[in-house]
Design an enzyme around this catalytic site. Structure first.
Site, PDB file in Angstrom:
ATOM      1  N   ASN A  63       0.679  -1.148   0.066  1.00  0.00           N
ATOM      2  CA  ASN A  63       0.060   0.027   0.127  1.00  0.00           C
ATOM      3  C   ASN A  63       0.840   1.432   0.127  1.00  0.00           C
ATOM      4  O   ASN A  63       0.557   2.128  -0.535  1.00  0.00           O
ATOM      5  CB  ASN A  63      -1.116  -0.071   1.124  1.00  0.00           C
ATOM      6  CG  ASN A  63      -0.114  -0.224   2.482  1.00  0.00           C
ATOM      7  OD1 ASN A  63       0.828  -0.507   2.529  1.00  0.00           O
ATOM      8  ND2 ASN A  63      -1.029  -0.013   3.543  1.00  0.00           N
ATOM      9  N   GLU A  70       4.967  -4.614  11.668  1.00  0.00           N
ATOM     10  CA  GLU A  70       3.848  -3.649  11.755  1.00  0.00           C
ATOM     11  C   GLU A  70       2.733  -4.565  10.780  1.00  0.00           C
ATOM     12  O   GLU A  70       2.793  -4.603   9.714  1.00  0.00           O
ATOM     13  CB  GLU A  70       4.164  -2.755  10.685  1.00  0.00           C
ATOM     14  CG  GLU A  70       5.391  -1.713  11.208  1.00  0.00           C
ATOM     15  CD  GLU A  70       4.777  -0.764  12.479  1.00  0.00           C
ATOM     16  OE1 GLU A  70       3.511  -0.964  12.784  1.00  0.00           O
ATOM     17  OE2 GLU A  70       5.508  -0.346  13.482  1.00  0.00           O
ATOM     18  N   CYS A 105      -3.393   0.376   6.939  1.00  0.00           N
ATOM     19  CA  CYS A 105      -3.450  -0.484   8.247  1.00  0.00           C
ATOM     20  C   CYS A 105      -4.330  -0.041   9.264  1.00  0.00           C
ATOM     21  O   CYS A 105      -4.807  -0.587   9.877  1.00  0.00           O
ATOM     22  CB  CYS A 105      -2.168  -1.134   8.391  1.00  0.00           C
ATOM     23  SG  CYS A 105      -1.015   0.638   8.624  1.00  0.00           S
ATOM     24  N   GLU A 156       7.878   2.093  14.779  1.00  0.00           N
ATOM     25  CA  GLU A 156       8.533   2.616  13.738  1.00  0.00           C
ATOM     26  C   GLU A 156       8.531   4.070  13.751  1.00  0.00           C
ATOM     27  O   GLU A 156       7.600   4.631  14.809  1.00  0.00           O
ATOM     28  CB  GLU A 156       8.041   2.222  12.317  1.00  0.00           C
ATOM     29  CG  GLU A 156       8.112   0.810  12.021  1.00  0.00           C
ATOM     30  CD  GLU A 156       8.052   0.614  10.449  1.00  0.00           C
ATOM     31  OE1 GLU A 156       6.977   0.866   9.829  1.00  0.00           O
ATOM     32  OE2 GLU A 156       8.978  -0.055   9.894  1.00  0.00           O
TER      33      GLU A 156
HETATM   34  P1  NDP Z   1       1.138 -10.023   3.114  1.00  0.00           P
HETATM   35  O1  NDP Z   1       1.294 -10.303   4.584  1.00  0.00           O
HETATM   36  O2  NDP Z   1       0.431 -10.658   2.376  1.00  0.00           O
HETATM   37  O3  NDP Z   1       2.660  -9.617   2.770  1.00  0.00           O
HETATM   38  C1  NDP Z   1       3.628  -8.714   3.289  1.00  0.00           C
HETATM   39  C2  NDP Z   1       4.931  -8.996   2.939  1.00  0.00           C
HETATM   40  O4  NDP Z   1       5.321 -10.161   3.218  1.00  0.00           O
HETATM   41  C3  NDP Z   1       4.939  -9.279   1.231  1.00  0.00           C
HETATM   42  O5  NDP Z   1       6.251  -8.662   0.587  1.00  0.00           O
HETATM   43  C4  NDP Z   1       4.914 -10.636   1.112  1.00  0.00           C
HETATM   44  O6  NDP Z   1       5.447 -10.991  -0.213  1.00  0.00           O
HETATM   45  C5  NDP Z   1       5.975 -11.065   2.193  1.00  0.00           C
HETATM   46  N1  NDP Z   1       5.911 -12.306   2.585  1.00  0.00           N
HETATM   47  C6  NDP Z   1       4.507 -13.175   2.397  1.00  0.00           C
HETATM   48  N2  NDP Z   1       5.177 -14.573   3.104  1.00  0.00           N
HETATM   49  C7  NDP Z   1       6.164 -14.278   3.504  1.00  0.00           C
HETATM   50  C8  NDP Z   1       7.222 -14.914   4.110  1.00  0.00           C
HETATM   51  N3  NDP Z   1       6.871 -16.470   4.419  1.00  0.00           N
HETATM   52  N4  NDP Z   1       8.402 -14.748   4.517  1.00  0.00           N
HETATM   53  C9  NDP Z   1       8.699 -13.745   4.320  1.00  0.00           C
HETATM   54  N5  NDP Z   1       8.081 -12.585   3.360  1.00  0.00           N
HETATM   55  C10 NDP Z   1       6.830 -13.139   3.035  1.00  0.00           C
HETATM   56  O7  NDP Z   1       0.595  -8.416   3.390  1.00  0.00           O
HETATM   57  P2  NDP Z   1       0.040  -7.459   2.050  1.00  0.00           P
HETATM   58  O8  NDP Z   1       1.095  -7.077   1.214  1.00  0.00           O
HETATM   59  O9  NDP Z   1      -1.166  -8.012   1.470  1.00  0.00           O
HETATM   60  O10 NDP Z   1      -0.454  -6.116   2.813  1.00  0.00           O
HETATM   61  C11 NDP Z   1      -1.408  -5.845   3.432  1.00  0.00           C
HETATM   62  C12 NDP Z   1      -1.442  -5.966   4.911  1.00  0.00           C
HETATM   63  O11 NDP Z   1      -0.318  -5.118   5.437  1.00  0.00           O
HETATM   64  C13 NDP Z   1      -2.646  -5.666   5.616  1.00  0.00           C
HETATM   65  O12 NDP Z   1      -2.662  -6.597   6.825  1.00  0.00           O
HETATM   66  C14 NDP Z   1      -2.196  -4.354   6.488  1.00  0.00           C
HETATM   67  O13 NDP Z   1      -2.958  -4.196   7.386  1.00  0.00           O
HETATM   68  C15 NDP Z   1      -0.832  -4.634   6.575  1.00  0.00           C
HETATM   69  N6  NDP Z   1      -0.053  -3.409   6.721  1.00  0.00           N
HETATM   70  C16 NDP Z   1       0.547  -2.884   8.079  1.00  0.00           C
HETATM   71  C17 NDP Z   1       0.997  -1.721   8.159  1.00  0.00           C
HETATM   72  C18 NDP Z   1       1.530  -1.178   9.366  1.00  0.00           C
HETATM   73  O14 NDP Z   1       2.502  -0.600   9.506  1.00  0.00           O
HETATM   74  N7  NDP Z   1       1.169  -1.763  10.480  1.00  0.00           N
HETATM   75  C19 NDP Z   1       1.025  -0.582   6.947  1.00  0.00           C
HETATM   76  C20 NDP Z   1       0.581  -1.190   5.664  1.00  0.00           C
HETATM   77  C21 NDP Z   1       0.120  -2.441   5.617  1.00  0.00           C
HETATM   78  P3  NDP Z   1       4.651 -10.850  -1.516  1.00  0.00           P
HETATM   79  O15 NDP Z   1       3.332 -10.294  -1.248  1.00  0.00           O
HETATM   80  O16 NDP Z   1       5.267 -10.397  -2.562  1.00  0.00           O
HETATM   81  O17 NDP Z   1       4.321 -12.663  -1.695  1.00  0.00           O
END
Ligand code: NDP
Length: 484
Positions: free
Chosen positions: A153, A250, A284, A458
């Protein structure tokens, strides 16, 4: 047709690097669904090259003075600001967020982080602890190699929020963006390099979870900072814990926003709009459970309906557009399935609810009323533009209901009663609370969640604790007093 092909997929040891043997990763413009670039996931050889480069470069980076490190970060911040328009256009292609938003929220936020931590790095010190004769001093040391993994995002902001404190403390970082939005982090690496960052200190590797996972488990990695969903967070945290690595998590949320009967209705409606529809609901900390006092429900909904009439959907590169598409077809379909569940479970669809015909991943801003706490749409993070309006009667009741969630990222209170505002935020279980506003996250302020929403903070000085460790040095000033 637009093509935004970067020089190569990865940024390793100070240069763009390609290896077309990696799994192809088409990059789609969310507003049209067109492929605007094709990248390749990192191969095991590239992962190894990045780790080796980081390990070779990090000790010399940590040995620089904080002032020297900070100067490079602040120079990068200046370059970000000078190129804000170009970087915002790229952010819009990567994510589909309206240019109207990206011009003020992404490269600028990244620049703020680089400037803030670049300014802080020269004052990072240990302390002197007198013990009445003997004394102790502490040394604040870098952790070593940090891995940053981002959600889709805020690809520029997430890369900078992780890189800036990590680099300020003398660490190296390998960043893996979400495979859905891989373009912006490459620009962050390019600009840091242009600002004078030594090769190998900030590198970008592309790929999905299968590239993130080996980075998390590599014994040469000292810390993992993830922005993502709770299920991914649990997996990554567990993998990091197996080797006792430092973590920052996060994660997601289902944050409450409480509107009392004495609230300024326009501010409360504005907060609810910001906290549900900015970035098409893909934030998020969104306040997706809007608890409105029963006595003002009708006036709140009337004003909300009027303001929803000012939504302008369309090409997000047009600065007049204030509501863009969702990031991907998959995320749009998840959101539509939640909307269907909301209707099936008896909530009233008050506004929106449909995907928009034509190209791109557009979906209408959606409001449900008559929502109850048990409904799926009130419990699970949707990560799309879906607001749930619930009503309440009593303060104690709404606090208990607001806290009845596994999540604890953020919370908001709208009221004219100062005492009540502070009493209520004191009782809310959330990492960040807002009084009479919503979703502001300046770099000076700690950001992070409680409960399942995460671990660590953060931004702000608090982030320094998560990217450095203390060595205590005991200095004896007299003879050793041993028992025998
Ligand atoms: P995901 O949890 O699907 O993915 C997050 C990242 O982790 C991606 O780069 C993903 O790769 C990677 N990933 C997935 N599986 C693994 C693994 N086993 N080991 C290491 N890395 C892995 O989240 P989204 O990308 O769908 O983002 C949305 C989510 O993020 C929502 O839940 C949102 O609330 C949260 N979020 C939290 C924030 C905060 O600061 N608290 C801010 C913004 C978002 P890939 O997707 O490329 O497969």
């Amino acid at each position: 047709m637009t093509v935004i092909q970067p020089a190569a997929s990865h940024f390793i040891n100070g240069a763009y690097v390609e290896d077309t043997r990696g799994t192809p990763m088409p990059v789609l413009y969310p507003a049209t669904g067109e492929t605007i670039a094709t990248l390749h996931a990192a191969t095991p050889q590239l992962i190894e090259k990045a780790i080796e480069s980081a390990k070779a470069a990090q000790p010399a980076w940590a040995a620089l003075s904080g002032t020297e490190r900070g100067r490079i970060l602040r120079r990068a911040a200046d370059i970000f600001r000078a190129r804000n328009h170009e970087l915002s256009v790229l952010e819009t292609y990567d994510t589909g967020k309206p240019l109207q938003e990206t011009l003020v929220a992404d490269a600028t936020s990244g620049a703020d982080a680089l400037e803030y931590f670049g300014s802080l790095s020269s004052s990072l010190t240990g302390e002197y602890i007198p013990l009445g004769g003997d004394w102790v001093y502490t040394i604040r040391e870098a952790l070593g190699l940090c891995v940053g993994i981002g959600a889709w995002n805020y690809p520029t902001q997430i890369a900078c929020w992780k890189a800036a404190p990590a680099l300020a403390c003398g660490n190296a970082m390998i960043f893996k963006p979400s495979e859905v939005t891989p373009l912006c982090a490459l620009k962050v690496a390019e600009i840091l390099s242009e600002a004078g960052l030594p090769d190998g200190i900030f590198q970008v590797l592309q790929g999905a979870g299968e590239v993130g996972a080996p980075l998390v488990t590599d014994p040469r990695v000292d810390k993992v900072s993830l922005t993502g969903s709770v299920p991914t967070g649990k997996k990554v945290y567990a993998a990091a814990a197996a080797q006792m690595k430092h973590v920052t998590m996060e994660l997601g949320g289902k944050s409450p926003m409480v509107v009392f009967e004495d609230a300024n209705i326009d501010d409360a409606v504005g907060g609810a709009i910001l906290g549900n529809f900015y970035s098409t609901g893909q934030v998020c900390s969104n306040g997706t459970r809007v608890y409105v006092h029963a006595s003002i429900r009708d006036v709140f909904l009337k004003r909300l309906k009027e303001r929803l009439g000012a939504v302008v959907m369309g090409d997000p590169q047009d600065e007049a557009v204030n509501f863009g598409p969702m990031v991907s077809a998959a995320q749009r379909d998840i959101t539509l399935s939640y909307i269907a569940k909301g209707q099936a479970e008896g909530a009233t669809l008050f506004h929106g609810g449909k995907a928009v015909d034509g190209k791109g991943f557009f979906i209408e801003p959606t409001v449900f009323t008559d929502v109850t706490d048990e409904m799926t749409i009130a419990r699970e993070e949707i990560f799309g533009p879906v607001m749930c309006v619930l009503t309440f009667e009593e303060e104690a009741e709404v606090i208990a209901r607001a806290n009845a969630s596994d999540y604890g990222l953020a919370a908001g209170v709208f009221t004219a009663d100062l005492t009540r505002a502070h009493r209520v935020v004191g009782a809310l279980e959330a990492g960040t609370c807002f009084i009479n506003t919503y979703n502001l996250a300046p770099v000076e302020v700690p950001f992070g969640g409680v409960k399942s929403s995460g671990v660590g903070r953060e931004n702000s000085k608090a982030a320094i604790e998560h990217y450095s460790q203390l060595k205590s040095v005991y200095v004896a000033m007299g003879p050793v007093d041993a028992p025998f």
